[in-house]
Design a protein around this motif. Structure first.
Motif: not given
Length: 291
Positions: A21-28, A32-44
């Motif tokens: 999950w952390i590495l996924g944040i690193s490389d995007g 949900t893809p956005r202009d310069c990155g992504e929009r991610i949901e924070i785990p509960e």
């Protein structure tokens, strides 16, 4: 590597899931893809919910012992509140939870007319004006401390004893002209050090003249900027986002400071209508042609 070294009680599958999950944040690579990155949901389990005051809420998950009157000297260096900028965090609230007597130190500031073109400009800047200047790497004019307060060094003092820029210590005694502190972690654990006032010359291109700033080279360190936390391993991190992430990789740096999943808590308060999703700024052009 940080997770494996810091958490021996979590099974390998849970550890791998959090690391991915952390590495996924690193490389995007997720969200949900956005202009310069992504929009991610924070785990509960990581998201801080049901709060009224964001400062109080992030303090309770990062420094819960302060609300119970317990002594957390042994662990206070091993945790921190992180934010994109320090202006977001009000450390006066955390200082108020410490019942010991406070002492305030004031800096001595003086413009230095060293360059002929700036002599006139420097001469009209009075100490009263200089006291109001705040810039990166320079302590505040008014520095209020208490015994058992965590602090961070802003200058290299002695490499041999680990007193470098970014080193965190705990105040053990407050003198008139010197501050005694010690580290509660690492190879220099419990070793007392003495911090004197130092004459600093800020190197900020936004300031068109030079001046001397004499003050203790420290800052209160219940909280720190995300950028300042780079390279540190912490058991508890409270990430306070009153403004969106705005730098490439900033969310990854914050999330990857912890040594276990249970130690990471994120509080989102920059969007009143959406407190579960966050923009992750990743410029994927950085990763092109990287083997």
């Amino acid at each position: 590597m940080r997770l494996k070294a810091g958490d021996s009680h979590t099974n390998s599958s849970e550890l791998k899931e959090f690391a991915d999950w952390i590495l996924g944040i690193s490389d995007g690579s997720h969200g949900t893809p956005r202009d310069c990155g992504e929009r991610i949901e924070i785990p509960e389990d990581i998201l801080v919910k049901d709060w009224d005051d964001p400062i109080e809420a992030i303090c309770k998950v990062t420094y819960p012992e302060l609300f119970c009157g317990k002594n957390i000297d042994e662990h206070i260096e091993d945790r921190a509140i992180l934010a994109p900028t320090l202006q977001i965090v009000d450390e006066n609230y955390m200082m108020s939870l410490n019942p010991t007597e406070a002492q305030t130190y004031y800096s001595s500031d003086k413009a230095c007319p060293t360059e002929s073109n700036n002599d006139l400009l420097a001469s009209i800047h009075t100490p009263k004006f200089l006291n109001t200047i705040k810039c990166s790497g320079v302590p505040n004019h008014e520095l209020t401390l208490k015994v058992r307060t965590p602090i961070m060094l802003l200058r290299n003092i002695d490499h041999s004893t680990g007193l470098c820029n970014g080193t965190r210590l705990v105040v053990t005694r407050l003198g008139k002209h010197i501050i005694e502190a010690c580290s509660k972690v690492g190879k220099n654990k419990s070793q007392k050090v003495f911090i004197p006032r130092m004459t600093l010359s800020p190197l900020d291109h936004r300031i068109p003249f030079k001046f001397h700033w004499r003050q203790f080279p420290i800052m209160v360190s219940y909280a720190m900027t995300i950028n300042k936390s780079q390279g540190q391993s912490l058991s508890k991190v409270g990430l306070l986002l009153r403004k969106p992430i705005f730098i490439h990789g900033q969310l990854y740096v914050a999330a990857s400071r912890v040594t276990n999943r249970q130690g990471l808590k994120i509080l989102l308060c920059h969007d009143a209508n959406n407190r579960s999703y966050i923009d992750n700024v990743v410029f994927k052009e950085v990763f092109r042609n990287v083997c």
